[in-house]
Design an enzyme around this catalytic site. Structure first.
Site, short mmCIF file in Angstrom:
data_model
loop_
_atom_site.label_atom_id
_atom_site.label_comp_id
_atom_site.label_asym_id
_atom_site.label_seq_id
_atom_site.Cartn_x
_atom_site.Cartn_y
_atom_site.Cartn_z
N ALA A 219 0.88 -1.17 -0.17
CA ALA A 219 0.15 0.09 0.23
C ALA A 219 0.78 1.04 0.06
O ALA A 219 1.80 1.43 0.70
CB ALA A 219 -0.91 -0.10 1.22
N GLY A 222 2.43 1.95 -5.40
CA GLY A 222 3.58 2.32 -6.30
C GLY A 222 4.23 1.09 -6.91
O GLY A 222 4.40 1.31 -8.06
N ASP A 274 8.56 -4.05 0.30
CA ASP A 274 8.95 -2.93 0.71
C ASP A 274 8.36 -2.83 1.91
O ASP A 274 8.38 -1.49 2.62
CB ASP A 274 8.37 -1.74 -0.35
CG ASP A 274 9.11 -0.19 -0.09
OD1 ASP A 274 10.07 -0.24 0.34
OD2 ASP A 274 8.15 0.74 -0.57
N LYS A 303 15.71 -1.75 4.72
CA LYS A 303 15.87 -0.50 5.22
C LYS A 303 16.82 -0.39 6.39
O LYS A 303 17.43 -1.45 7.19
CB LYS A 303 14.55 -0.20 6.28
CG LYS A 303 13.42 -0.54 5.35
CD LYS A 303 12.88 0.44 4.22
CE LYS A 303 11.65 0.16 3.39
NZ LYS A 303 11.50 0.85 2.32
#
Ligand code: SAM
Length: 352
Positions: A219, A222, A274, A303
């Site tokens: 969400a 992209g 992601d 990350k």
């Protein structure tokens, strides 16, 4: 001794230096970096000469956006910079596939970009007048690219790179236009990943209408949007809401589930992820999917909110390479990445 000019994201100079040090050690040499915090570039000096094993290609390093060996350091008199560049060229120079005028990717460096733009035409005219060819089609024949890195308008580093081993964009910066229909700016990360981590032939084989993907932490959509644009079907896994227009494409199935538990009923061509999570947990999850055959290939972000970012990336890449010895594991801090890097794991010999 050889010196390399290396571009990186501002703030990642130490990570870039650590990675270069590890690369040099693996190549049987050693080196040290001269780096300033937030300078967006560094100079890496190797102990041996460039031919002595240390010759990293752009794709072999994660934190380096672009790098090339320095041929000369130039003082450029304001009255005639072109002659100073010509005088520093090696006598055997005949043709270049491109002339790239570079500066650090910092706020101060950006002021130099105006100067670089203005200097492009005069330097190219000067080179041509001296009998040198500049022709992009020579790239295939691997005519070197000429680089001038401006420290300021009076000092520059001159070097050459093999176009097949250096970034396709000046300073390794892929400037992509944000597609207005995309649900988030994140979309640019996956678009850049397709360009940076895959070859043209792989894109043609692996991004084909009718193929399938799972997007974990999707969400508002992209990344899923990039697949939909290419005609792939996507299962988008996220508890958050997905972009309504994207769902209307009919190619996206939204599953409000926990990303770590979800598995598809049938193997998919792509797994992308992601989710904001600890890098080791993401690497473990990606390894599980690929090892167990739930996906053929994966692209995901690690990350990096911690201090020792390069060590963390190296640990995750080693873990993946150990688990999947046949796979090609590629990693890059993309221009559109922030405190993160993007990794692709694929078996280049595997089914398409
Ligand atoms: N790639 C997306 C895009 O292009 O629009 C943005 C993803 S955003 C950085 C991270 C997403 O991961 C959030 O929507 C969040 O809800 C989701 N997320 C985080 N942890 C998750 C988990 N354990 N399971 C499913 N989704 C998760």
């Amino acid at each position: 001794m050889a010196r390399w000019l290396v571009h990186c994201r501002p703030g990642f100079e130490n990570d870039c230096a650590a990675e270069l040090g590890a690369f040099a050690a693996a190549a049987g040499t050693s080196g040290f970096a001269r780096a300033k915090a937030e300078a967006a570039h560094l100079i890496f000096e190797t102990a041996g000469d460039a031919a002595a094993g240390f010759d990293p290609g752009w794709t072999e390093l994660c934190f380096a956006r672009e790098l090339w060996p320095v041929h000369a350091e130039l003082a450029l008199p304001e009255t005639d910079r072109v002659s100073a560049v010509l005088a520093a060229l090696p006598p055997q120079a005949r043709a270049f596939s491109a002339v790239r005028l570079e500066h650090p990717d910092t706020n101060e460096g950006k002021a130099l970009s105006v100067f670089c733009r203005k200097f492009q035409a005069p330097i190219e005219r000067g080179l041509k007048a001296a009998g040198l060819r500049i022709d992009a089609t020579l790239e295939k024949g691997r005519a070197p690219c000429l680089h001038l890195f401006f420290i300021d308008s009076r000092q520059a580093l001159l070097g050459f790179s093999d176009p097949a081993r250096s970034a396709p964009w000046p300073m390794g910066i892929a400037r992509l236009k944000f597609p207005r229909a995309a649900p988030s700016r994140s979309t640019l990360k996956l678009e850049e990943a397709f360009l940076v981590l895959m070859t043209e032939a792989e894109r043609a084989r692996w991004l084909v209408p009718g193929m399938s993907a799972v997007d974990l932490g999707a969400a508002p959509g992209g990344w899923s949007w990039q697949f939909v644009q290419r005609g792939l079907r996507v299962i988008a896994v996220d508890n958050g809401p997905m972009d309504a227009a994207l769902l209307e494409s009919g190619l996206v199935e939204h599953r409000r589930e926990v990303g770590f538990r979800f598995r598809p009923a049938r193997p998919v061509d792509w797994l992308v992820c992601d989710m904001v999570e600890q890098p080791q947990r993401i690497a473990q999850l990606m390894g599980d999917w690929l090892e167990q055959g739930f996906a053929r290939r994966a692209i995901f972000n690690l990350k990096l909110p911690m201090k020792k970012r390069q060590a963390m990336v190296a640990e995750c890449l080693v873990a993946l390479r150990t688990r999947l010895p046949q796979a090609s594991v590629r990693a890059k801090q993309l221009y559109h990445d922030r405190e993160e890097v993007t990794v692709m794991v694929a078996d280049p010999g595997g089914p398409s």
